[in-house]
Design a protein around this motif. Structure first.
Motif, short mmCIF file in Angstrom:
data_model
loop_
_atom_site.label_atom_id
_atom_site.label_comp_id
_atom_site.label_asym_id
_atom_site.label_seq_id
_atom_site.Cartn_x
_atom_site.Cartn_y
_atom_site.Cartn_z
N ALA A 135 0.83 -1.20 0.00
CA ALA A 135 0.00 0.00 0.00
C ALA A 135 0.86 1.25 0.00
O ALA A 135 0.58 2.22 -0.70
CB ALA A 135 -0.94 -0.01 1.20
N ILE A 137 4.06 1.53 -1.03
CA ILE A 137 4.77 1.68 -2.31
C ILE A 137 3.83 2.24 -3.36
O ILE A 137 4.17 3.15 -4.12
CB ILE A 137 5.36 0.32 -2.77
CG1 ILE A 137 6.47 -0.13 -1.81
CG2 ILE A 137 5.91 0.42 -4.20
CD1 ILE A 137 6.97 -1.54 -2.07
N ARG A 138 2.62 1.70 -3.41
CA ARG A 138 1.67 2.17 -4.41
C ARG A 138 1.36 3.65 -4.22
O ARG A 138 1.30 4.41 -5.17
CB ARG A 138 0.39 1.33 -4.36
CG ARG A 138 0.58 -0.07 -4.95
CD ARG A 138 -0.50 -1.05 -4.52
NE ARG A 138 -1.81 -0.55 -4.83
CZ ARG A 138 -2.89 -0.71 -4.06
NH1 ARG A 138 -2.78 -1.35 -2.91
NH2 ARG A 138 -4.03 -0.22 -4.44
N GLU A 139 1.19 4.04 -2.96
CA GLU A 139 0.91 5.45 -2.66
C GLU A 139 2.08 6.34 -3.10
O GLU A 139 1.89 7.32 -3.82
CB GLU A 139 0.69 5.60 -1.15
CG GLU A 139 0.53 7.04 -0.68
CD GLU A 139 -0.91 7.41 -0.46
OE1 GLU A 139 -1.67 6.53 -0.01
OE2 GLU A 139 -1.26 8.57 -0.74
#
Lengths: 166, 732
Positions: A135, A137-139
């Motif tokens: 989560a 990393i995606r953000e």
């Protein structure tokens, strides 16, 4: 029709010295030249990509003193004396940076056009000591658009490189 | 050896991750100048006056081209699916918003950009045609290829009238712009009457012929080069105005010219997916079996060219329905000409058809997957041909299992996760297997390596990699001994990289060329008294790791390097040509798949998050499992984007596009794509489709994905959104 105000003389080119990937580049450019265009058009370093020139896509991400920035939103002349790192400066000779190797192994790209920006952004993300769960990393990789949709593989690459403590 | 299929890393990957892959705009040429396009600010009218004085006298400006002084070129298309009529500064008529009306050339990019802002153009405006719903349209001759735009089998009206269950719904999809990350770019340079163009294109040969026609020169005088493309998705499948204008400017200033579109100009003259209004009626028995399907498609084109979004093609063949009518109507508008965008027709059409199938499932009280299974087409009902292969049932079952479809509670708005509504949806996917004639050249050298050339393109699809694998396997050498080059009209001809046809077309040509080079090398060895293979029979030979040997006595052999080292030229060259055979008359050829999506919807805010997506696809033989998976996943991201994000907004009064940038035109960012997002390759052996047994994989990933998400949103909320994208205001 507007009144003719006479010829438009642009700003005069001035000497600007940039330190890019540890190398000194003496350029003669107008003060209005962006860092991105200075790299691509004047310093012969087109690895940094122009995707939008508006700060919306992240393709032009470079590191300035270790911090990731959109090089299209800043002028080259503002960065004399700074340490500028581009994709061309990441590998150590033939030895890939671990983040580059991870992108290759995890197929974290397709067309490759957003890739230099993604990789530099990811290198900075690790340096920022962000948590390395999916989560997070995606953000924190959401400033770099990949139109090919390689996001899942990008996350896998960043996570894998993160585990190696780069 | 099993090089084909191996999930190897991209052979061009190292160049992409080190920043050394050179895209069109990065071609260094001495004396390079910079061109910037000026675009119209109205959608319809004429240019009343041009004032280029200030721009012309600005520092560094070399030329300002407008309709008043532009050299005469041919702006009409000649032929071919990808050729377009282009606005090339030849007249004063404005036909759409953002039409090129001037080109400024200066010695630097900054000066050209500045001077472009000084070009003053006054317009006489006229009333634009802007309404797809109310504009007058016509039935084009063809919807796609040779397909008629009005098609009927059986009697739809009678069957629908007598059906137990009737669905009659209208679905709409918006204008969408491809927005590859690399903006379109052209570097053009003339040497006398010979033109060289470095272009971001999906088809070097199509661009070459368009330029030859525009300037009235033989195609042999034009070279188009494109080793890397920063994404295309259809938008680089045609030669557009800027490419010709760059060449025109280069000729005018007698220096090389670079013209790169600014991101807002990517919403101008490089195509888009047209808006559609689609009426679908389904007549069915109470057990869910279809008796009739009607699919009426209304899509926009421009007032100066025709493009048909073929949304109803899949409706003809996806389900076993006796009575089917499809109708395409196009409405000319004051908008740029639309074009192919990832799965043109199948993506927009599957949203309508697969949403309607979901509505049918609820109407007859069946699981949406079961309705699809009950209407499974064992053969192609439109062509009345067997499928070359079809693994749709396997896709359904693999997808359902990996997704966990059994978790789904049938009733809509019946599942919750805390305060959020939970929904699950499914849709079928299909995409036709296309193939064109293509050629390739293989050069085997005395160092044991192979150099392979083909005039094709790699848009990020993996063409470099899979063709290297094909060549390596046929030659019996490691992939690392193959150097594959593409993207140059000096190489043997290949088709446009569109319609998911590149691998089926060029792959087979590479295979033929490589095999023929191998056979020739074997022949040289057998006929060479200095070779230990001298006098042996070709049938007894095997090749591995660059070594040719007797199958029964592997110790007796000779290497490519040694054989060619003794050859007077030191190398051999073989060309391979491959073209479709008569398989099209014997088989219907399609890839198939199943898409599953799970969403969470906030009932108060109407926000939708996709939390899980699973796609299962069967596309014949997979040449590289790693790059193929990436293609499928990318397609699914496009489907997610189509479902929730993408819409180009045109102001209904001014006819101007209002969100021409990547801040206001939304595409998914990393956070929009869930971790739980996977594509599964369903194994499929197809001996009929083409010698390599491959179907296309570049487009099927988007097909059905938007419908699966829309169906999941309905399942979560009980609200059926028939108008894409699914934005929060449509759910509250």
């Amino acid at each position: 029709m507007p009144v003719d105000v006479g010829p438009r003389a642009g700003p005069h080119p001035v000497p600007v010295t940039l330190t890019i990937n540890g190398m000194r580049h003496d350029l003669t450019i107008e003060p209005r030249v962006t860092l991105l265009d200075a790299l691509r058009e004047y310093a012969n370093l087109p690895g940094t990509k122009k995707g939008c020139d508006q700060g919306t896509c992240g393709a032009c991400t470079v590191l300035v003193n270790g911090r990731r920035i959109d090089s299209c939103l800043t002028l080259a002349i503002m960065h004399t004396g700074a340490r500028i790192t581009t994709i061309e400066g990441l590998a150590d000779g033939d030895r890939l940076h671990p983040m580059q190797a991870a992108f290759l192994e995890h197929d974290g790209f397709q067309c490759g056009y957003c890739t230099p920006g993604q990789i530099l952004s990811a290198v900075a993300l690790l340096a920022e000591k962000r948590p390395l769960d999916d989560a997070s990393i995606r953000e924190f990789m959401s400033g770099n658009i990949c139109r090919c949709g390689a996001y899942k593989n990008i996350v896998d690459a960043v996570a894998a490189a993160g585990k190696q403590n780069v | 050896m099993n090089l084909v299929g191996a999930p190897i890393d991209r052979v061009d990957g190292r160049r992409k991750i080190t920043g050394t892959a050179r895209y069109a705009a990065e071609t260094p040429l001495p004396g390079l100048t910079y061109a910037v396009m000026v675009e119209s600010t109205i959608p319809a009218g004429t240019i009343a006056a041009v004032d280029a004085a200030a721009a012309t006298r600005a520092s560094g400006v070399i030329a300002v081209l407008t309709y008043e002084n532009a050299p005469k070129v041919e702006q009409h298309k000649v032929a071919g699916m990808t050729d377009r009529n282009l606005p090339l500064l030849q007249d004063r008529i404005v036909r759409y918003d953002r039409q090129p009306v001037a080109v400024v050339v200066a010695d630097t990019f900054e000066r050209a950009t500045d001077a472009a802002s000084l070009v003053r153009i006054r317009y006489d405006t006229s009333v634009p045609a802007l309404s797809l719903a109310h504009g007058s349209g016509y039935h084009p001759e063809h919807s796609h290829g040779d397909e008629p735009s009005v098609y009927e089998r059986g009697n739809v009206d009678a069957a629908f009238a007598g059906a137990d269950v009737k669905i009659d719904r209208t679905y709409t999809t918006p204008v969408e712009h491809h927005n590859p990350m690399e903006p379109h770019a052209t570097v053009a340079t003339w040497d006398g009457d010979v033109l060289t163009v470095y272009d971001a294109t999906q088809g070097v040969f199509g661009t070459r012929s368009r330029l030859a026609v525009a300037f009235g020169i033989p195609p042999a005088n034009v070279r188009v080069v494109c080793p890397f493309v920063g994404g295309g998705f259809g938008s680089k499948g045609s030669a557009w105005a800027h490419t010709v204008l760059a060449a025109m400017a280069a000729r005018a200033v007698k220096r090389p010219v670079k013209l790169v579109l600014a991101r807002p100009q990517m919403f101008g003259s490089v195509g888009y997916r047209p808006a559609t209004i689609q009426r679908v009626t389904l007549g069915a028995k109470r057990d869910g079996t279809l008796v009739s399907t009607l699919h009426e498609v209304r899509s926009q084109t421009s007032i100066f060219d025709e493009f048909v979004e073929p949304s109803a093609e899949l409706t003809k063949m996806l389900y076993a329905v006796p009575n089917v009518r499809t109708i395409n109507t196009v409405v000319p508008l004051n908008a740029a000409t639309p074009t192919f965008m990832r799965a043109p027709g199948e993506s927009s059409g599957s949203f309508a058809l697969e949403s309607a199938m979901d509505e049918l499932a609820y109407a007859v009280g069946l699981d949406p997957l079961e309705v699809r299974l009950r209407n499974h087409a064992d053969s192609d009902p439109s062509k009345q041909l067997p499928f070359s292969s079809k693994s749709l049932r396997e896709c359904y079952s693999v997808g359902a299992e990996r997704f966990g479809w059994s978790r789904r509670v049938p009733r809509a708005r019946s599942m919750r996760d805390g305060g959020l509504l939970v929904g699950m949806g499914v849709a079928s996917a299909t995409y036709p297997t296309n193939r064109s004639a293509a050629s390739a050249l293989v050069r085997l050298s005395s160092d044991g390596t192979a150099h392979v050339f083909a005039g094709t393109q790699d848009l990020g699809t993996g063409a470099y990699t899979v063709f290297s694998q094909v060549a390596a396997e046929e030659l019996g050498i490691p992939v690392s001994s193959v150097r594959f080059e593409l993207g140059d009209t000096n190489f043997p001809m290949g088709p446009v990289s569109g319609g998911s046809q590149t691998t089926a077309s060029v792959g087979n040509a590479v295979s033929v060329a490589a095999r023929s080079a191998r056979d020739r090398a074997i022949g040289l060895a057998l006929g060479d008294p200095q070779s230990s293979l001298h006098g042996h029979d070709a049938d007894a030979i095997d090749v591995r790791d660059g070594r040719i040997f007797l199958r029964d006595r592997p110790d007796v052999g000779d290497t490519y390097a040694a054989i060619l080292g003794r050859h007077p030229q030191g190398e051999i060259e073989e060309r391979g040509d491959a073209r479709p055979g008569d398989e099209k008359t014997a088989f219907s050829m399609h890839a198939f798949g199943a898409q599953f999506a799970e969403v969470r919807v906030d009932p108060e805010l109407g926000t939708v998050r996709v939390v899980k997506m699973v796609g299962a696809f069967a596309s014949g033989r997979i040449l590289n499992a790693k790059t193929a998976r990436s293609q499928y996943l990318g397609g699914m991201v496009w489907g997610l984007s189509m479902a929730l994000h993408e819409i180009t907004r045109t102001d209904a009064r001014s006819g101007r596009i209002m969100n021409a940038n990547l801040a206001d035109y939304l595409v998914p960012v990393n956070k929009d794509v869930p971790s739980d997002f996977e594509a599964y390759i369903v194994p499929e052996d197809d001996p009929n489709v083409n010698p390599l047994g491959v179907k296309g994989i570049g487009e099927i990933g988007i097909v059905g994905a938007a419908a699966a998400i829309a169906n999941a949103v309905y399942h979560a909320t009980g609200t059926r959104v028939r108008d894409l994208p699914i934005q929060p205001e449509k759910l509250v």
